[in-house]
Design a protein around this motif. Structure first.
Motif, PDB file in Angstrom:
ATOM      1  N   ARG A  24      62.008  21.983  33.242  1.00  0.00           N
ATOM      2  CA  ARG A  24      61.769  20.629  32.746  1.00  0.00           C
ATOM      3  C   ARG A  24      62.883  20.231  31.777  1.00  0.00           C
ATOM      4  N   ILE A  25      62.857  18.989  31.285  1.00  0.00           N
ATOM      5  CA  ILE A  25      63.945  18.544  30.415  1.00  0.00           C
ATOM      6  C   ILE A  25      63.895  19.194  29.038  1.00  0.00           C
ATOM      7  N   ALA A  26      62.727  19.705  28.625  1.00  0.00           N
ATOM      8  CA  ALA A  26      62.617  20.422  27.348  1.00  0.00           C
ATOM      9  C   ALA A  26      61.852  21.720  27.586  1.00  0.00           C
ATOM     10  N   THR A  27      62.452  22.832  27.220  1.00  0.00           N
ATOM     11  CA  THR A  27      61.800  24.130  27.398  1.00  0.00           C
ATOM     12  C   THR A  27      62.067  25.002  26.185  1.00  0.00           C
ATOM     13  N   GLY A  28      61.161  25.933  25.937  1.00  0.00           N
ATOM     14  CA  GLY A  28      61.364  26.875  24.838  1.00  0.00           C
ATOM     15  C   GLY A  28      60.469  26.553  23.670  1.00  0.00           C
ATOM     16  N   ALA A  29      61.050  25.985  22.619  1.00  0.00           N
ATOM     17  CA  ALA A  29      60.298  25.678  21.405  1.00  0.00           C
ATOM     18  C   ALA A  29      59.150  24.721  21.715  1.00  0.00           C
ATOM     19  N   GLU A  30      57.974  25.013  21.146  1.00  0.00           N
ATOM     20  CA  GLU A  30      56.827  24.129  21.322  1.00  0.00           C
ATOM     21  C   GLU A  30      56.912  22.984  20.318  1.00  0.00           C
ATOM     22  N   VAL A  31      56.867  21.764  20.829  1.00  0.00           N
ATOM     23  CA  VAL A  31      56.987  20.590  19.970  1.00  0.00           C
ATOM     24  C   VAL A  31      55.929  19.567  20.354  1.00  0.00           C
ATOM     25  N   GLU A  32      55.636  18.708  19.417  1.00  0.00           N
ATOM     26  CA  GLU A  32      54.756  17.563  19.676  1.00  0.00           C
ATOM     27  C   GLU A  32      55.390  16.364  18.997  1.00  0.00           C
TER      28      GLU A  32
END
Length: 224
Positions: A194-202
């Motif tokens: 996906r376009i963002a992976t790794g660190a969990e963000v909200e």
């Protein structure tokens, strides 16, 4: 979202397109990605080039023309086979590894953002010049410090083209001002990145622009 007018990309001149992407303030760091409708940031060959199209390329080029500098993770540079761009390119790499396609770039065109514990520091300084290697942390790259260091060089409109893990890290660090996101009219399935992976963000986003061409949607999403 209901108050946002869908505009035809083809109706905008190049100057109007550039104006549509004017930052709300300075400094400004925007991240640009393309994906399929089901969220794949790459095609079956593992690179984004196989899913982008003419509409995406037009906005891609417009964003590069606006930008003072380009920020990209070393892994993405290698995987996508980047050539030397017309604007300064900042390679983000904890190992301080200079991708081979950039090794012969003119001095000052390529910069390195890395950490002081990197075994590749000496080689990067020799290849790029000491003034073009930024040590930003001991073991992890300090992304707010990177954004500030680029501003100190006069680069207030900063463009990042990933990759997905760098994007997630930037979101977690609170340095992203805008996501420019192209959605191509295709589905790929599988387990593509996906376009963002790794660190969990909200992170909450506010839509600011929505363009369309031949079923491709191109939007500006501002970080709240």
């Amino acid at each position: 979202m209901s108050d946002l007018e869908l505009q035809r990309l083809a109706d905008l001149s190049d100057d109007e397109l550039a104006a549509a992407y004017t930052p709300e303030r300075e400094p400004w760091l925007r991240v640009n990605f393309v994906s399929t409708v089901d969220g794949a940031a790459q095609g079956a060959d593992g690179v984004s080039k196989s899913i982008n199209n003419d509409a995406d390329k037009r906005v891609f080029d417009a964003l590069r023309r606006r930008a003072d500098c380009l920020v990209v993770g070393a892994g993405t540079l290698r995987e996508e086979g980047y050539d030397v761009p017309p604007i300064p390119l900042v390679v983000v790499s904890r190992s301080a590894d200079v991708p081979p396609t950039l090794a012969d770039a003119p001095r000052g065109r390529i910069l390195m953002a890395t950490v002081s514990s990197s075994d590749g520091l000496a080689a990067a300084r020799e290849a790029l010049g000491e003034e073009n290697v930024m040590e930003l942390g001991e073991d992890e790259i300090d992304l707010p410090a990177l954004k500030a260091a680029l501003v100190e060089r006069g680069w207030t409109e900063q463009l990042c083209e990933g990759g997905p893990s760098l994007f997630a890290d930037m979101l977690a660090a609170g340095v992203v001002d805008e996501l420019c996101w192209t959605i191509v009219p295709a589905l790929t399935g599988g387990d593509a990145v996906r376009i963002a992976t790794g660190a969990e963000v909200e992170v909450a986003l506010r839509p600011a622009l929505l363009l369309e061409q031949d079923g491709t949607l191109l939007g500006r999403w501002l970080v709240e």
